[in-house]
Every structure is written in C-alpha cells, then in structure tokens.
Design an enzyme around this catalytic site. Structure first.
Site, PDB file in Angstrom:
ATOM      1  N   CYS A   1      -5.282 -54.971  25.945  1.00  0.00           N
ATOM      2  CA  CYS A   1      -4.499 -54.267  24.902  1.00  0.00           C
ATOM      3  C   CYS A   1      -3.118 -54.654  24.800  1.00  0.00           C
ATOM      4  CB  CYS A   1      -4.524 -52.896  24.835  1.00  0.00           C
ATOM      5  SG  CYS A   1      -4.268 -52.145  23.156  1.00  0.00           S
TER       6      CYS A   1
ATOM      7  N   HIS B   1     -10.495 -51.409  25.530  1.00  0.00           N
ATOM      8  CA  HIS B   1     -10.084 -50.386  26.659  1.00  0.00           C
ATOM      9  C   HIS B   1     -11.598 -50.032  27.238  1.00  0.00           C
ATOM     10  CE1 HIS B   1      -5.756 -49.638  26.080  1.00  0.00           C
ATOM     11  NE2 HIS B   1      -6.150 -49.679  24.768  1.00  0.00           N
TER      12      HIS B   1
END
Length: 517
Positions: free
Chosen positions: A334, A445
C-alpha cells in the site's frame, strides 16, 4: 431486545479489545447470536467489510470471534490519525473528511451521535448479545462533556459496565479507585464489576488487594485474567510497537526488517509472518538499526508523503537503496508500495501541500492521490515473475485494499491481477516488480496472510541463506481460530461466568465449550 455488556478501561491499552474478543467467543460457543460494538475507535489498523466499508481491525477480529460477518455498524466511527492532532474521520465505513482534535471534539462528534444510535439499534434487532467496548477511560474530564464512546453509550444500551485495569503496568488499584471516584454518582452505579487484567504472579498474594478493592469500591472483582503475551490476536494500535524498535520480536533463521513509519498503518499485515517458526521479524526506524536483513518491507502508511520525507531524513532511503543494489529483496504494501515508485503526485492536496515528491525509484510506477477512497475486499491471481511470485503464477490470493489514489505501471508486468473487487467480477492489474522479481509491491493488505505466498517468500529467503525449506508451516486462518479458542478458554477459567450471566440477566448459565488445547 438484545442483552449487552460493556467493557470500559481505566486507560487505553488495558486489554479491552482482547477481552471483548474473548467474550464474543464465549457467548458464541454458548449458542448466542453475538455482535461486537465500539462506537468510536481511533486506530490505524483497519479492514474492509464485504460490502466495501472500512472499520477498525479490532472489531473485525471480534466479529470473527463471534462467528459473524463484520459490518460497519459494529464500529460506526473510525478515526485514523494522519498527523499530530489530526485524523481522517470514517463514518459507517466511508470517509467524511480530515479534522483536527479541537474541531472534532468541540462539536463535530456530537453531530455523529445519531449515527451511533442508529448503528446500535440495527445490531440490537439482529443479535441476542452485544459486547460493547469503550474507548480510553470514562474519567477523562477534559473530554467528558462531549464523549460518545463510554458512559453515554452504556446509558443508550442499558449495558452494565465492567471496569478493566491493567495490573502489569502498576498502579491498577489506584486506577480503579480513582476512575470510580471521578465518575458521576449515576455513572458509578452503572459499573457492575471490576476485571484485573494482565496479572502474573501468585494470586494468593494479590487476594488482600482484591478484598480491599471490593470493600473500598463496593464493586465485585469478577476475575483476575493472567498475562497472555502470546495471545496472537491482531493488536489495535501502534502503541504495541513502542519498545520493539530495532529489536526482534522473536528468534529465527531468516531476518525480516519492517520499517516502522511514524504513521504506520495495518501492521497486522505481518502477524502471520511473526507466527512462522524460524522467522525473526523486527521493526526499524533508524538506518543504524537496519543492518543486513534477508528482506525489507515498507508497510502501509496513513501519511505516505510525510512518511517518505521522514524516511529520507532518517537516512533509511539511502540504506534501503543500497541493500536493493546488493540484491536484498524489498516488498512494499500500500503506502510502502507507493513509496517504492518513481514519484507521487498530490494535486488535490489529499495528504499535504506537497504536490509532487520523488519516490525511491525501485519500482516502475507513478502514483496520483485522489479524494475518493478505495475500500474493498479483493480476490485475484498471481501474475508476477521472479523467485517469490513466479512459482505461484495463476494461484489465487485474497486480501483487502484501503487507499486513496492510483498507481500506474510504466513498464513490465503487474504482480497480481484482481478478479473480484467488493464482490464484483473485475479484471484489474495490481502491483509491480523489479530487480528480476526480488522487489515487488501491491495495494493488497493481508497479502502475506495467504499461506502459499507467505510460505514461498520464507522458502526463498531460506534458500538464499542455504537453508532447507521448513516443513509444517503455518495455516494462518486455522491458527487464528485456534488462538481465539485458547484466549476465550483462559478468560473463561479466570472470570466468574455465573456472576457475569446474572449481571446481564441471561436466562441460562454460561459455560466454556470451546476447543482450547
């Protein structure tokens, strides 16, 4: 109407979230339909619900303990710190803006109370028991007039309150007595009992203190819960990383360094790695502590540009690039993925007034921040090449994405292809690779929660050290379920379940029927 119990603490980090998860599992094993609830949560660890809402990771784990699908109503307000005294405000899973602490606590949070009531009313219709978690302490005088997380919630729900104190940090008796003294008389009546948490030692030596506490406060001590350092559940906030900087979280044959960014988010991405035998995972915030690890991971961040500037000032950018030049594998997730690219643009000042900043230039991507936020559970397949991803091409992975902005691949192939996003069939590229596949990044994630991918990463690191593959590696989801049962079993053995059932007005006794061995 659902029965409710509320856990409030003498301070933050006394173990409310973990105890709430344990209670959810105990009630679930007793055949109740149970839901967690936390009206307002401040945390950088969050996750995505099946319908694309964002909520606190702690409540997602509590929902897992309860055997139910997480819903944003379980955590209607989520505050994600973006900088000192400023947070992104998430209401029922959607961002509504960034606010300073003074502005939020001054008046904005009062506007959200009706959303809290609506969320709780929904859960009350759907479930038999609601386990409510407070925030911080109910005795924070400076915030009490406008609080929407503790006694106001207990009154709304008609929930008896159990006050939790952390005896491991010292001063637990004073904290309990002081908290009760600072409550209003009508609030004090709502406290039905006390839980002493994180105890280690001889319970017989503690008994005089417990007798004093009950005599002094008039409240029963429902249980003394032992210190459980290895409960293995995702932690709620980065306060748990304090004191581990530069040190290992365990001993192992391969060493993984996670950069401890000032605004690190979703460090639960590394829980599965920490659980693997033979892995030494440590958090690093100084170039002098980086050393020569087998793998460097740049984690997610709630302030990517600010953390990239910090990385640069700390000398970590130079150190990471030197390691990459020597062949050390690098992974970015991310915000860390964005940092590894060539540049990041923020034309709408989503994060800062900096409109463009150069990245580490280790991945062939450019990132542009946008005001819209992507929060989705995702599924996809591995498309990348190289030692980590090449052997897994075509295998399915799953996780979730929480980010503002998009990254554009300038060269080469993506690391993954997203095939399902928020339950919708899609075909989207994700991630990038460089350095013959030794360097890669993704927006997903939980990517390392995928057993086959995590095992492949560890096997490659072991092979680079001349070590054989380790048999019997972790099944992470099964391990989480097992540890929830172990946790609930420990709490059930040290908590007066009969008195708890009476306090809640339950019609049948509570017993522990889990598999906690």
């Amino acid at each position: 109407m659902a029965k409710a119990i509320m856990l409030q603490g003498t301070s933050s980090n006394v173990g409310k979230s973990v105890l709430a998860a344990a209670l959810c599992r105990i009630f679930h094993r007793n055949g109740y339909r149970v839901s967690p609830f936390k009206s307002q949560n401040m945390a950088l660890n969050s996750g995505a619900t099946p319908d694309g809402g964002e909520m606190g990771r702690a409540q997602i784990v509590q929902a897992m303990a309860a055997g139910v699908v997480p819903r944003v109503e379980m955590n209607p307000i989520l505050l994600k710190p973006t900088a000192h005294a400023s947070s992104q405000v998430i209401v029922l899973g959607r961002p509504v803006g960034n606010l300073g602490a003074r502005e939020y606590h001054g008046h904005f949070n009062q506007k959200l109370w009706s959303r809290v009531e609506e969320a709780y009313a929904f859960l009350e219709r759907e479930f038999e028991i609601i386990v409510i978690e407070g925030a911080g302490s109910p005795a924070e005088i400076n915030l009490k007039a406008g609080e929407i997380a503790n006694m106001r919630v207990a009154r709304m729900a008609g929930a008896p309150v159990l006050l939790v104190a952390d005896i491991d940090r010292g001063g637990a008796l004073a904290a309990v007595v002081g908290t009760l003294e600072l409550l209003e008389p009508e609030e004090r009546v709502m406290v039905a009992g006390i839980i002493i948490n994180k105890f280690r030692g001889d319970l017989d030596l503690l008994k005089p203190a417990l007798d004093f506490l009950e005599s002094r406060t008039g409240k029963p001590v429902l249980g003394v819960i032992p210190f459980l350092p290895d409960h293995g559940l995702p932690e709620e906030d980065s306060v748990v990383l304090e004191g581990v900087t530069g040190r290992s979280t365990g001993a192992g044959e391969v060493e993984i360094a996670v950069i401890k960014l000032p605004c690190i988010s979703n460090f639960t991405d590394f829980d599965a790695l920490e659980r693997e035998k033979g892995v030494n995972l440590r958090y690093v915030e100084a170039a002098s502590d980086l050393g020569n690890p087998d793998l460097v991971i740049l984690p997610g961040s709630k302030n990517t540009i600010g953390d990239l500037l910090w990385l640069r000032c700390q000398g970590l950018e130079t150190a990471i690039k030197e390691l990459a030049g020597r062949g050390t594998p690098i992974i970015g997730i991310c915000g860390g993925y964005q940092m590894l690219g060539k540049e990041i643009r923020d034309p709408e000042h989503v994060e800062t007034d900096v409109e463009m900043i150069k990245g580490l230039d280790l991945l062939p991507i450019k990132t542009v921040f946008q005001t819209s936020k992507a929060t989705n559970q995702v599924r996809g397949v591995v498309t990348g090449s190289g030692p980590f991803l090449g052997p897994l091409q075509g295998q399915e992975v799953q996780g979730y994405e929480i980010h503002m902005g998009a990254s554009f691949l300038l060269d080469g192939r993506p690391a993954f292809k997203i095939t399902s996003r928020g339950g919708r069939l899609v075909t989207l590229d994700d991630g990038a690779l460089a350095g013959e596949g030794r360097i890669w990044g993704t927006y997903i994630h939980g990517i390392l929660d995928n057993d086959s991918l995590r095992h492949q990463v560890i096997s490659v690191l072991r092979a680079r050290r001349g070590l054989p593959a380790r048999p019997g590696m972790l099944n992470f989801m099964a391990e989480q379920e097992r540890r929830l049962d172990i946790l609930a079993g420990e709490v059930a053995r040290h908590l007066d379940l009969g008195r708890l059932a009476a306090i809640m007005g339950l019609e049948r006794p509570l017993v522990w029927t889990g598999h906690d061995n």
